[in-house]
Design a protein around this motif. Structure first.
Motif, short mmCIF file in Angstrom:
data_model
loop_
_atom_site.label_atom_id
_atom_site.label_comp_id
_atom_site.label_asym_id
_atom_site.label_seq_id
_atom_site.Cartn_x
_atom_site.Cartn_y
_atom_site.Cartn_z
N SER A 185 22.70 -20.39 -33.85
CA SER A 185 23.17 -21.08 -32.64
C SER A 185 24.65 -20.81 -32.39
O SER A 185 25.49 -21.06 -33.25
CB SER A 185 22.97 -22.59 -32.77
N VAL A 186 24.95 -20.39 -31.17
CA VAL A 186 26.32 -20.13 -30.75
C VAL A 186 26.78 -21.23 -29.79
O VAL A 186 25.99 -22.07 -29.36
CB VAL A 186 26.44 -18.76 -30.05
N VAL A 210 17.13 -18.04 -31.34
CA VAL A 210 18.51 -17.88 -30.87
C VAL A 210 18.83 -19.10 -30.02
O VAL A 210 18.16 -19.37 -29.02
CB VAL A 210 18.69 -16.59 -30.06
N GLY A 211 19.84 -19.85 -30.43
CA GLY A 211 20.20 -21.07 -29.71
C GLY A 211 21.60 -20.99 -29.12
O GLY A 211 22.44 -20.22 -29.58
N VAL A 212 21.83 -21.80 -28.09
CA VAL A 212 23.16 -21.90 -27.50
C VAL A 212 23.44 -23.38 -27.20
O VAL A 212 22.62 -24.07 -26.59
CB VAL A 212 23.31 -21.04 -26.23
N ASP A 213 24.57 -23.88 -27.70
CA ASP A 213 25.02 -25.23 -27.39
C ASP A 213 25.83 -25.20 -26.11
O ASP A 213 26.67 -24.30 -25.93
CB ASP A 213 25.87 -25.79 -28.53
N SER A 214 25.60 -26.17 -25.24
CA SER A 214 26.24 -26.12 -23.92
C SER A 214 26.40 -27.53 -23.38
O SER A 214 25.43 -28.29 -23.32
CB SER A 214 25.39 -25.29 -22.95
N TYR A 215 27.63 -27.87 -23.00
CA TYR A 215 27.94 -29.21 -22.49
C TYR A 215 28.50 -29.13 -21.07
O TYR A 215 28.77 -28.03 -20.54
CB TYR A 215 28.93 -29.90 -23.43
N TRP A 240 22.32 -15.66 -23.11
CA TRP A 240 21.75 -15.89 -24.44
C TRP A 240 20.22 -15.96 -24.39
O TRP A 240 19.55 -15.55 -25.35
CB TRP A 240 22.36 -17.12 -25.08
N ALA A 241 19.67 -16.44 -23.28
CA ALA A 241 18.20 -16.37 -23.13
C ALA A 241 17.75 -14.92 -23.12
O ALA A 241 16.73 -14.57 -23.73
CB ALA A 241 17.77 -17.08 -21.85
#
Length: 325
Positions: A185-186, A210-215, A240-241
């Protein structure tokens, strides 16, 4: 480029776990009948399975995924958390995602010791602990998350060392618990510690998700233009998708949410239903490859993004629950 079929197979392997637990068939695993059409979960502080169930009751959809994290003071906290694993093994959570620190706070733990194999026995202990708890077949380990930022001890300023450490940990755990899945996860956007997080990708043999953190920051979603920046800007959500798809991996958003608290260093959208609606629209768009998403329901003052227990952001909370129906 990996075929679409390979991606669907990778996603199905993860979703079948959730499907079996909720009584759905793998064909309908991307969300319960009557649900949003994707696998949806949350992170809640406190390590309470009862709170996760209550959150699901509040939103009108039981959680498919529970995201939690180990402590990181010592190696024992990080790789021998039997009390935590035992809680989740007794829970009804179909899929458990455990964020695991790549390095504990113990000053003797460094990226160099991990990369060289000196810490392999600690990672083997994590595998034994997971197996003893009976949790391996529904566990995703999110190791060393947000490594492209500069706020973690394991920040990938030396991407080669990060990759070597990840591979050592992966192999040591899998020798004891081969059913465990792995989420790399990035943090969304160009990283402060590593601009291009792809340089720290451990390789297809070592990653399942594959993950992505997003706020709702950098930028806050206040209109179509700022949403487009989150969605299609450098290293944005769609980037990232696409990276996951091209590598034949499932895709996830393990942390997303509002961030109106002072822990955020940039402008934010506050109690922002627009952001919630846009994120849920994105999940619908990528539902065919989305292993899971999890709202970060943190009420602590640094974040103050809670939707429930307490409802610090009532307008966004209403939009969130409505978007799942």
């Amino acid at each position: 480029m990996t075929t679409g079929r390979a991606v669907r197979v990778a996603v199905a392997a993860l979703l079948a776990v959730a499907a079996a637990a909720v009584g759905a068939s793998p064909a309908t695993a991307a969300g319960r009948p009557g649900g949003p059409g994707w696998v949806s979960g949350a992170f809640l502080p406190g390590h309470s399975a009862a709170d996760y169930e209550a959150f699901g009751t509040w939103r009108g959809q039981p959680l498919d995924v529970a995201v939690d994290a180990t402590a990181r003071g010592t190696w024992q906290d990080t790789t021998s958390p039997q009390w935590l694993l035992g809680k989740w093994s007794r829970s009804s959570a179909p899929l458990v995602v455990l964020s695991v620190a790549m390095l504990p706070d113990d000053p003797s733990a460094t990226m160099a010791t991990c990369a060289s194999g000196e810490d392999d026995e600690h990672w083997a202990e994590l595998g034994r602990s997971v197996t003893a708890a009976g949790l391996a077949d529904r566990l995703v380990v999110r190791l060393g998350w947000e490594m492209n930022g500069d706020w973690q001890k394991w920040s990938a300023t030396d991407p080669d060392a990060f990759v070597a450490c990840w591979r050592r940990a992966h192999d040591a755990v899998e020798a004891q618990a081969p059913a465990v899945r792995w989420d790399w996860s990035v943090n969304r956007g160009e990283g402060q510690g590593l601009a291009d997080a792809r340089r720290a990708y451990p390789g297809d043999a070592y990653v399942d998700v594959v993950g992505v953190d997003s706020y709702d920051v950098f930028p806050a979603v206040v209109d179509e233009a700022t949403w487009a920046e989150q969605l299609d800007g450098p290293y944005g959500l769609r980037f990232w998708a696409g990276f996951a798809r091209d590598h034949g991996k499932a895709f996830a958003v393990p942390e997303w949410g509002l961030y109106p608290g002072p822990g955020n260093t940039g402008p934010n959208g506050g109690d922002n239903p627009l952001y919630v609606e846009k994120m849920q629209g994105f999940f619908r768009e990528v539902s065919g490859q989305l292993a899971y998403e999890a709202y970060f329901n943190e009420d602590a003052g640094y974040n103050a993004g809670s939707l429930w227990g307490p409802a610090q952001n009532p307008r966004a909370a209403q939009a969130y629950a409505a978007g799942l129906r």
